[in-house]
Design an enzyme around this catalytic site. Structure first.
Site: not given
Length: 202
Positions: A23, A25
């Site tokens: 991922d 953020d």
């Protein structure tokens, strides 16, 4: 012992395609919430962590929801330029991403690629002929990253950076019944665990 570990590494690279889905953020940088691509910065430890996976021959994919494109906060062109800035920064540290999979749609579009749906993982599976059971998802959000990983059958690693601590406390109810395979302090810890897990299975 050192020679035995090297042999295991070589067996891994030659015979099994492993992949780690990261991922963006809250996992490799940022704060956990969405932000303009030009404002995003990686954590200091992210490039070296990614480089360790690169050196072992493990494919490293970014997979990220970028709903702010669909909601009109910034353009898809800006998002792609932001990815290029990130890739340039990684390159300065001798690290790289093998590919980037992203969802630009707003939540109300009902697409199949936005986490916790598994469209991004399935796209990578098809493109790189992956066995998702041999892959790992690393993220900070239980209700999207961990749920997506659970649906796809990958290993699940939750990092405490970004929204990770909140996912384990205030928002644990949003992904009740799903347990991470490992809870990591940060990406460094996550990569330590992943590499140990890979070696133990060779």
């Amino acid at each position: 012992m050192k020679l035995k570990r090297i042999v295991k590494y070589l067996m891994l690279v030659v015979f099994v395609i492993k992949a780690v889905f990261l991922d963006r953020d809250g996992t490799i940088g940022g704060t956990g919430g969405g932000m303009h691509p030009f404002e995003f910065t990686m954590y200091d430890f992210a490039p070296s962590s990614i480089r360790r996976l690169n050196k072992l021959g493990v494919k490293v994919f970014l997979f990220t929801n970028q709903t702010r494109v669909g909601r009109g906060f910034f353009s898809e062109d800006d998002l792609l330029k932001g990815f290029e800035i990130m890739k340039e920064e990684l390159s300065r540290h001798s690290a790289f991403l093998d590919d980037i999979f992203y969802c630009p749609h707003s939540p109300d579009e009902g697409c199949r690629c936005q986490k916790p749906e598994i469209g991004l993982l399935l796209a990578a599976k098809e493109k790189y002929k992956l066995n998702l059971a041999d892959c790992y998802v690393v993220g900070d959000t239980g209700s999207s990253d961990m749920v997506s990983a659970h649906k796809a059958g990958t290993k699940k690693v939750l990092v405490k950076t970004g929204w990770g601590k909140g996912s384990l406390t205030s928002f644990r109810k949003d992904w009740k019944g799903i347990e991470p395979d490992y809870i990591a302090e940060d990406l460094v810890d996550a990569v330590d665990w992943i590499l140990a897990d890979i070696i133990n299975k060779v």
